[in-house]
Design an enzyme around this catalytic site. Structure first.
Site, mmCIF file in Angstrom:
data_model
loop_
_atom_site.group_PDB
_atom_site.id
_atom_site.type_symbol
_atom_site.label_atom_id
_atom_site.label_comp_id
_atom_site.label_asym_id
_atom_site.label_seq_id
_atom_site.Cartn_x
_atom_site.Cartn_y
_atom_site.Cartn_z
ATOM 1 N N HIS A 51 0.911 -1.143 0.086
ATOM 2 C CA HIS A 51 -0.137 -0.104 -0.281
ATOM 3 C C HIS A 51 1.005 1.362 -0.042
ATOM 4 O O HIS A 51 1.851 1.086 0.639
ATOM 5 C CB HIS A 51 -1.053 0.094 1.166
ATOM 6 C CG HIS A 51 -2.081 0.961 1.078
ATOM 7 N ND1 HIS A 51 -1.851 2.285 1.312
ATOM 8 C CD2 HIS A 51 -3.365 1.067 0.601
ATOM 9 C CE1 HIS A 51 -3.018 2.949 1.325
ATOM 10 N NE2 HIS A 51 -3.964 2.000 0.866
ATOM 11 N N ASP A 111 -7.818 -3.979 -0.505
ATOM 12 C CA ASP A 111 -8.480 -4.165 -1.878
ATOM 13 C C ASP A 111 -8.341 -5.665 -2.400
ATOM 14 O O ASP A 111 -9.266 -6.018 -3.113
ATOM 15 C CB ASP A 111 -7.557 -3.205 -2.898
ATOM 16 C CG ASP A 111 -7.704 -1.737 -2.544
ATOM 17 O OD1 ASP A 111 -8.795 -1.184 -2.234
ATOM 18 O OD2 ASP A 111 -6.446 -1.307 -2.425
#
Length: 431
Positions: A308, A366
């Site tokens: 991330h 995600d």
């Protein structure tokens, strides 16, 4: 507003300038450069604003190094594990967890605002049948200001409150209608006997021909997806909402602007990109090849859904989302879905590979949310609309906070100009 605790000195052309340093309750100190241009005649240069604090806020705090995400001080894993979305909405909007009576009143208010103006149905039918649901949502949410005139005066606290409730309540209805329209099925009206997440699933998957009962495991997983995406500090879409709000735009226009920004594949499209990657991999036996490609710096292939930009250790939302993913896959199975089978195998292979552990490339929110939505039966085109309805409460909370800030000014970033300097116009016959 934090008070200066010390100063930083900038020396330029032999002249020194003392700049106040503000100390937040958490996070790095901030050098206050608001008067720098007036004093020294220079701007600062920060493409992407990655080292610039654009506001002061009390809503959400992220420590990427520690893998920490706090809403009003509460860790996201506690909220996602012990709370539910509408309680987190209340927390973000008002700053404190509600009492039982406050929560009941808030839930009733949201539930009783879930229907949209009947004439808005005609607005949906103006779109092509193959319109992307995000395109529909941008248009419909922006058009809400044409239907709800009694909640567009941003100077009126009561109207701000009504607009906040309406947006949180109606966004699932709008997203579900965008989905139904895209697949050619009739709209399903909201039901007041269902909770927020179950109501959304019912509006998406029910049909008039037969009864549809929402499985509580799926409703809980959907609620966690909403909760884990509720707010994420000053990201691109939130900053867009704040910038639009700084001009005095009405709340529906501001949220539509946030949806438009979220639509970008580098922002809200990450879980869709993850599923598209899994489809490219195709089946579990192809995973070693793609992992080798991911390690090869000369290969353009990248593993989506791992690591991330903000979290340099692990994504604190991913642990809770993994639990939901496991529950959903246990319920629905993966045997007949090659995408889900590939996802499970890729997760296991990456977590067991020292290369990914050393680089802290762990599965992020995600990755798991994409798996859950795929298993539920949502097409990838609906992933970002679901993100948008989840993030609406964060946008609204940030919008409200900004409007109540006495330091509010219209946003006006500066630039480093590298174009032509002044030159005279040349008549066309002399060019």
């Amino acid at each position: 507003m934090a008070e200066p605790t010390k100063t930083a000195t900038l020396t330029l052309d032999g002249q020194s300038y003392d700049l106040p340093v503000l100390s937040p309750s958490a996070g790095p100190d901030v050098i206050d450069i608001r008067k720098l241009y007036g004093q020294a005649g220079v701007f600062t240069y920060d493409p992407g604003f990655t080292s610039t604090a654009s506001c002061d806020s009390t809503i959400t705090f992220i420590d990427g190094g520690k893998g920490e995400l706090l809403h009003r001080g509460y860790p996201i894993d506690q909220l996602a594990g012990k709370s539910h979305y509408l309680e987190v909405c209340y927390l973000l909007l008002y700053g404190e967890l509600p009492s039982a009576a406050e929560l009941e009143k808030f839930e009733d208010t949201i539930t009783n605002h879930t229907m949209i103006h009947e004439q808005m149905h005609n607005f949906f039918r103006g779109f092509r049948r193959d319109a992307h649901p995000m395109a529909t949502m941008v248009g419909v949410v922006g058009a809400m200001s044409a239907f709800y005139h009694d909640s567009t005066d941003i100077a009126d606290p009561v109207q701000r409150e009504i607009a906040s409730h309406r947006l949180i309540a109606k966004m699932p209805t709008i997203a579900a209608m965008a989905y139904k329209y895209s697949i050619g099925q009739p709209f399903v009206y909201p039901r007041n006997d269902l909770d927020y997440a179950a109501n959304f699933l019912h509006m998406c998957f029910a049909v008039p021909a037969e009864e549809y009962v929402v499985d509580p495991i799926l409703a809980r997983a959907m609620d966690r997806i909403f909760t884990l995406h509720a707010d994420h500090e000053q990201n691109a879409s939130t900053s867009t909402v704040r910038l639009a709000s700084s001009s005095g735009a009405n709340p529906f226009a501001c949220i539509a602007a946030g949806i438009a920004c979220l639509w970008g594949p580098s922002h809200g499209g990450a879980n869709q990109a993850c599923l598209e990657m899994l489809k490219e991999i195709g089946s579990p036996e192809n995973i070693p090849e793609y992992i080798a490609r991911a390690k090869d710096k000369s290969d353009p292939f990248r593993l989506m859904g791992f690591g991330h930009r903000v979290y340099k250790n692990f994504d604190p939302r991913a642990t809770v989302m993994k639990q939901s993913a496991d529950e959903v896959l246990d319920l629905l199975g993966v045997e007949n879905n090659p995408v889900l089978a590939t996802a499970k195998a890729l997760e296991e292979a990456a977590l067991a590979d020292p290369y990914f552990a050393e680089k802290k490339l762990f599965p992020n929110v995600d990755f798991y949310s994409g798996i859950i939505l795929e298993a539920m039966g949502f097409p990838t085109s609906m992933f970002t609309p679901i993100f948008a309805l989840s993030r609406t409460v964060g946008w609204i909370s940030q919008w409200k906070e900004q409007l109540e800030d006495p330091q509010l000014k219209i946003g006006r970033p500066r630039q480093l100009y590298e174009g032509e300097t002044a030159r005279d116009y040349t008549d066309i016959e002399n060019r």
